[in-house]
Design a protein around this motif. Structure first.
Motif, PDB file in Angstrom:
ATOM      1  N   TYR A 157       1.292  10.310  -2.048  1.00  0.00           N
ATOM      2  CA  TYR A 157       2.189   9.134  -1.727  1.00  0.00           C
ATOM      3  C   TYR A 157       3.679   9.445  -1.881  1.00  0.00           C
ATOM      4  O   TYR A 157       4.274   8.564  -1.400  1.00  0.00           O
ATOM      5  CB  TYR A 157       1.672   7.944  -2.906  1.00  0.00           C
ATOM      6  CG  TYR A 157       0.354   7.583  -2.736  1.00  0.00           C
ATOM      7  CD1 TYR A 157      -0.553   7.610  -1.367  1.00  0.00           C
ATOM      8  CD2 TYR A 157      -0.313   6.646  -3.577  1.00  0.00           C
ATOM      9  CE1 TYR A 157      -1.540   6.984  -1.232  1.00  0.00           C
ATOM     10  CE2 TYR A 157      -1.538   5.965  -3.240  1.00  0.00           C
ATOM     11  CZ  TYR A 157      -1.981   6.345  -2.180  1.00  0.00           C
ATOM     12  OH  TYR A 157      -3.388   5.407  -2.144  1.00  0.00           O
TER      13      TYR A 157
ATOM     14  N   LEU B  12       4.846  -0.076  -7.912  1.00  0.00           N
ATOM     15  CA  LEU B  12       4.942  -1.540  -8.335  1.00  0.00           C
ATOM     16  C   LEU B  12       3.850  -1.873  -9.516  1.00  0.00           C
ATOM     17  O   LEU B  12       4.286  -2.641 -10.138  1.00  0.00           O
ATOM     18  CB  LEU B  12       4.752  -2.511  -7.078  1.00  0.00           C
ATOM     19  CG  LEU B  12       4.992  -4.006  -7.488  1.00  0.00           C
ATOM     20  CD1 LEU B  12       6.406  -4.159  -7.994  1.00  0.00           C
ATOM     21  CD2 LEU B  12       4.819  -4.602  -6.127  1.00  0.00           C
ATOM     22  N   HIS B  13       2.824  -1.290  -8.995  1.00  0.00           N
ATOM     23  CA  HIS B  13       1.462  -1.496  -9.970  1.00  0.00           C
ATOM     24  C   HIS B  13       1.940  -0.750 -11.424  1.00  0.00           C
ATOM     25  O   HIS B  13       1.499  -1.350 -12.333  1.00  0.00           O
ATOM     26  CB  HIS B  13       0.306  -0.725  -9.255  1.00  0.00           C
ATOM     27  CG  HIS B  13      -0.990  -1.125  -9.809  1.00  0.00           C
ATOM     28  ND1 HIS B  13      -2.041  -0.286  -9.849  1.00  0.00           N
ATOM     29  CD2 HIS B  13      -1.586  -2.258  -9.974  1.00  0.00           C
ATOM     30  CE1 HIS B  13      -2.738  -0.817 -10.516  1.00  0.00           C
ATOM     31  NE2 HIS B  13      -2.729  -2.128 -10.420  1.00  0.00           N
TER      32      HIS B  13
ATOM     33  N   ALA C 278       4.204   2.508   2.297  1.00  0.00           N
ATOM     34  CA  ALA C 278       3.588   1.296   1.596  1.00  0.00           C
ATOM     35  C   ALA C 278       2.833   1.648   0.489  1.00  0.00           C
ATOM     36  O   ALA C 278       2.797   0.958  -0.401  1.00  0.00           O
ATOM     37  CB  ALA C 278       3.018   0.770   2.738  1.00  0.00           C
ATOM     38  N   ALA C 279       2.090   2.839   0.707  1.00  0.00           N
ATOM     39  CA  ALA C 279       1.130   3.194  -0.444  1.00  0.00           C
ATOM     40  C   ALA C 279       1.953   3.557  -1.939  1.00  0.00           C
ATOM     41  O   ALA C 279       1.495   3.392  -2.827  1.00  0.00           O
ATOM     42  CB  ALA C 279       0.100   4.314  -0.114  1.00  0.00           C
TER      43      ALA C 279
ATOM     44  N   GLY D 240      -0.314   3.592   5.977  1.00  0.00           N
ATOM     45  CA  GLY D 240       0.481   3.342   4.880  1.00  0.00           C
ATOM     46  C   GLY D 240       0.603   4.610   4.053  1.00  0.00           C
ATOM     47  O   GLY D 240       1.509   4.436   3.358  1.00  0.00           O
TER      48      GLY D 240
ATOM     49  N   TYR E  32      -6.247   4.240  -1.782  1.00  0.00           N
ATOM     50  CA  TYR E  32      -5.692   3.494  -2.733  1.00  0.00           C
ATOM     51  C   TYR E  32      -6.150   2.348  -2.831  1.00  0.00           C
ATOM     52  O   TYR E  32      -6.139   1.614  -1.676  1.00  0.00           O
ATOM     53  CB  TYR E  32      -4.157   3.577  -2.729  1.00  0.00           C
ATOM     54  CG  TYR E  32      -3.475   2.838  -3.736  1.00  0.00           C
ATOM     55  CD1 TYR E  32      -3.221   3.410  -5.040  1.00  0.00           C
ATOM     56  CD2 TYR E  32      -3.198   1.569  -3.765  1.00  0.00           C
ATOM     57  CE1 TYR E  32      -2.755   2.624  -6.258  1.00  0.00           C
ATOM     58  CE2 TYR E  32      -2.664   0.654  -4.596  1.00  0.00           C
ATOM     59  CZ  TYR E  32      -2.598   1.316  -5.596  1.00  0.00           C
ATOM     60  OH  TYR E  32      -2.007   0.530  -6.669  1.00  0.00           O
TER      61      TYR E  32
ATOM     62  N   TYR F  59       4.951   2.666  -2.521  1.00  0.00           N
ATOM     63  CA  TYR F  59       5.316   1.462  -3.022  1.00  0.00           C
ATOM     64  C   TYR F  59       4.461   0.675  -3.673  1.00  0.00           C
ATOM     65  O   TYR F  59       4.693   0.304  -4.686  1.00  0.00           O
ATOM     66  CB  TYR F  59       6.200   0.649  -1.829  1.00  0.00           C
ATOM     67  CG  TYR F  59       6.099  -0.958  -2.164  1.00  0.00           C
ATOM     68  CD1 TYR F  59       7.317  -1.174  -2.812  1.00  0.00           C
ATOM     69  CD2 TYR F  59       5.556  -1.814  -1.318  1.00  0.00           C
ATOM     70  CE1 TYR F  59       7.729  -2.641  -2.932  1.00  0.00           C
ATOM     71  CE2 TYR F  59       5.754  -3.100  -1.600  1.00  0.00           C
ATOM     72  CZ  TYR F  59       6.614  -3.464  -2.593  1.00  0.00           C
ATOM     73  OH  TYR F  59       6.840  -4.719  -2.702  1.00  0.00           O
ATOM     74  N   ARG F  60       3.217   0.576  -3.249  1.00  0.00           N
ATOM     75  CA  ARG F  60       2.365  -0.331  -3.916  1.00  0.00           C
ATOM     76  C   ARG F  60       1.875   0.203  -5.327  1.00  0.00           C
ATOM     77  O   ARG F  60       1.712  -0.272  -6.388  1.00  0.00           O
ATOM     78  CB  ARG F  60       0.988  -0.741  -3.146  1.00  0.00           C
ATOM     79  CG  ARG F  60       1.077  -1.508  -2.227  1.00  0.00           C
ATOM     80  CD  ARG F  60      -0.393  -2.235  -1.520  1.00  0.00           C
ATOM     81  NE  ARG F  60      -1.081  -1.127  -1.148  1.00  0.00           N
ATOM     82  CZ  ARG F  60      -1.113  -0.669  -0.029  1.00  0.00           C
ATOM     83  NH1 ARG F  60      -0.553  -1.068   0.989  1.00  0.00           N
ATOM     84  NH2 ARG F  60      -1.985   0.595   0.366  1.00  0.00           N
ATOM     85  N   SER F  61       1.826   1.809  -5.318  1.00  0.00           N
ATOM     86  CA  SER F  61       1.231   2.187  -6.765  1.00  0.00           C
ATOM     87  C   SER F  61       2.520   2.033  -7.550  1.00  0.00           C
ATOM     88  O   SER F  61       2.228   2.159  -8.776  1.00  0.00           O
ATOM     89  CB  SER F  61       0.737   3.519  -6.326  1.00  0.00           C
ATOM     90  OG  SER F  61       1.671   4.533  -6.389  1.00  0.00           O
TER      91      SER F  61
ATOM     92  N   ASP G 211      -5.920  -1.629  -4.532  1.00  0.00           N
ATOM     93  CA  ASP G 211      -5.231  -2.420  -5.468  1.00  0.00           C
ATOM     94  C   ASP G 211      -6.010  -2.394  -6.692  1.00  0.00           C
ATOM     95  O   ASP G 211      -7.279  -2.669  -6.884  1.00  0.00           O
ATOM     96  CB  ASP G 211      -5.316  -3.802  -4.979  1.00  0.00           C
ATOM     97  CG  ASP G 211      -4.018  -3.959  -3.970  1.00  0.00           C
ATOM     98  OD1 ASP G 211      -2.923  -3.027  -4.054  1.00  0.00           O
ATOM     99  OD2 ASP G 211      -3.895  -4.795  -3.159  1.00  0.00           O
TER     100      ASP G 211
ATOM    101  N   LEU H 255       9.869   3.231  -7.243  1.00  0.00           N
ATOM    102  CA  LEU H 255       9.865   1.990  -6.336  1.00  0.00           C
ATOM    103  C   LEU H 255      10.948   2.257  -5.311  1.00  0.00           C
ATOM    104  O   LEU H 255      10.801   1.982  -4.090  1.00  0.00           O
ATOM    105  CB  LEU H 255       9.985   0.933  -7.209  1.00  0.00           C
ATOM    106  CG  LEU H 255       9.585  -0.492  -6.561  1.00  0.00           C
ATOM    107  CD1 LEU H 255       8.201  -0.440  -6.077  1.00  0.00           C
ATOM    108  CD2 LEU H 255       9.900  -1.562  -7.359  1.00  0.00           C
TER     109      LEU H 255
END
Ligand SMILES: Nc1nc2c(ncn2[C@@H]2O[C@H](COP(=O)(O)OP(=O)(O)OP(=O)(O)O)[C@@H](O)[C@H]2O)c(=O)[nH]1
Ligand SMILES: [Mg+2]
Length: 469
Positions: free
Chosen positions: A220, A152-153, A145-146, A270, A395, A148-150, A397, A139
């Motif tokens: 990513y 966080l997930h 962005a991708a 992203g 990716y 970061y999202r993955s 969500d 993180l």
């Protein structure tokens, strides 16, 4: 599992070094309150404050001199990030103030934290599992962005849940085998092979899905390398500038303008790309240009995607076609993709010559653009995204993406064990043999969440962190 050195109290500056509005120092360990209280003057001792209390006060050194005005935040074990007693001190964000405060805490009895040591303690105290701890580092390092999202997930436990489901299948299979072992002495031979096989199959399928996602995951984390290549003056630097939306590279109508490699980051949809502009490829007499061309060839050899540009306003030459095919073949051999970019379509050229040659170009995707008017850029960007995500899927969500090499290798080893177990099953070997392979597969996959781990693995993981995390 509290290791010997976990009994000490660690301190570090948690915010980046430099000048800012505020800096945050962290203290964690059994003596966190006692050490902070040696300098904190805020009407009430921190050791007497309830969990999640914020108090404003002065912080003094041992001689009673005020270092700064601070806000102290109290977290009581086990409800802190590390699971230990934690004090966070926010002071004014100057380098000197922050350093002085840290040095004072060290003199008061704290030890300077190692990189990632707070997160390591969180792991050792069972606050998070290893996959989540690694997600913290991802993180922080996320550059798109991708990514970061993955991460966080993953931090929220998505990968760990998936791993646990796989482990459940393996435990079920082991349970069935053990049943056989228990009854073997009594002369029973009733192992339900099909049930065991079904559980292993399900585990293999889920592992395969995670292994597949790694291709997208690498993208990513590391970004995709795009290299611009082609003859001089075809518009490579113009395309770089158009994609970056800034005048990064020098553009002139003199062939051979770009001589050195120019590398920039770019986000499309992203996803992180590094895009490289190179010197135009031609027979050069000039020493500097020749070196530039040598570097171009080196770069082309490392590109995930090579955009081979041609000036579509010029007649097509057999040489250009050959060059395009040659580059495409080389790029493909490495698993990359070459896209033919027909530039300068604003000059109102007739594309027929190129279109007629598409048979020659066998399978090289071609996109027409104008780096000058930006027409066709969206189509090109889309094609680039398609190439990156082909097969892997965008990716979404909720989708679990494996981004970490360590996880990938654990999954591969686990799968190996399972394939062996399936073999043994087909050969009719006894339950003991199959159980052995299953256990080793289970151990491999357990390394991901950290229920099976070694000091060596831990040290390597936490070395990736910044100090203060
Ligand atoms: N009309 C038109 N001119 C363009 C376009 N793209 C680039 N040019 C012009 O073509 C010339 C060469 O462009 P560059 O971007 O410097 O070409 P390059 O491939 O980087 O050239 P080298 O660095 O010499 O290898 C410049 O005069 C640009 O303005 C385009 O799409 N349309
Ligand atoms: Mg150039």
């Amino acid at each position: 599992m509290l290791l010997a050195h976990e009994s000490d109290t660690i301190a570090a500056i948690a915010t980046p070094i430099g000048e800012g509005g505020i800096s945050v120092l962290r203290l964690s360990g059994p003596r966190a309150f006692e050490i902070a209280d040696k300098g904190f003057r805020g009407g009430q001792k921190l050791s007497e404050c309830a969990h999640l209390t914020a108090r404003v006060g002065k912080f003094e050194d041992e001689g009673g001199r005020t270092i700064d005005q601070v806000v102290a935040l109290v977290f009581r074990n086990p409800n802190s990030y590390t699971g230990e007693d934690v004090v966070e001190l926010s002071c004014h964000g100057g380098m000197l103030v922050t350093r002085t405060l840290l040095e004072t805490l060290l003199r008061f009895g704290a030890r300077q934290a190692d990189p990632g040591e707070f997160t390591k303690r969180a792991f050792l105290n069972g606050k998070i599992d290893l996959a989540q701890a690694e997600a913290v580092a991802d993180l922080i390092h996320a550059r798109s962005a991708a990514a970061y999202r993955s991460s966080l997930h993953q931090l929220q436990g998505s990968l760990s849940q998936q791993i646990n489901r796989i482990k459940d299948h393996l435990m079920d299979a082991l349970g069935l085998l053990e049943l056989e072992l228990d009854f073997a002495e009594e002369g029973y031979e009733f192992i339900d092979k099909e049930k065991v096989r079904a559980e292993i199959d399900k585990a293999v399928q889920q592992i395969d899905r995670l292994i597949d996602s790694y291709r997208v995951g690498r993208v990513y984390r590391e970004g995709v390398k795009i290299v611009l290549a082609g003859a001089p003056n075809v518009g490579k630097s113009s395309l770089l500038n158009a994609l970056l939306e800034e005048n990064r590279a020098i553009v002139t109508d003199i062939p051979g303008t770009t001589r050195d490699i120019i590398e920039e980051n770019l986000s499309i949809g992203g996803i992180l790309f590094t895009i490289t502009d190179t010197a135009g490829i031609r027979e050069a007499t000039d020493l500097v240009e020749r070196e530039g061309i040598r570097r171009t060839e080196e770069k082309v050899a490392t590109g995930d995607i090579v955009l081979f540009l041609v000036d579509a306003s010029e007649p097509v030459s057999a040489e250009q076609i050959e060059q395009a095919k040659d580059i495409s073949r080389k790029v493909k051999q490495r698993g990359g993709t070459c896209i033919l970019v027909l530039n300068k379509i604003d000059l109102g050229v007739n594309m027929d010559p190129w279109v007629k040659r598409t048979d020659d170009l066998a399978g090289i995707p071609a996109i027409s653009i104008s780096a000058k008017t930006h027409s066709g850029l969206d189509v090109l960007k889309n094609e680039i995204l398609q190439v990156v995500l082909q097969g892997g899927g965008m990716y979404q969500d909720g989708a679990v993406v494996v981004t970490n090499t360590r996880h990938h290798s654990a999954l591969m080893r686990s799968k190996e064990g399972l394939i062996k177990a399936l073999d043994s099953l087909s050969q009719g070997l006894t339950g003991e043999f199959i159980a052995l392979d299953l256990r080793s597969a289970l151990d491999s996959i357990s390394e991901i969440s950290g229920s099976v781990t070694t000091d060596d693995i831990l040290n390597r993981i936490f070395a990736r962190f910044c100090i203060g995390k």
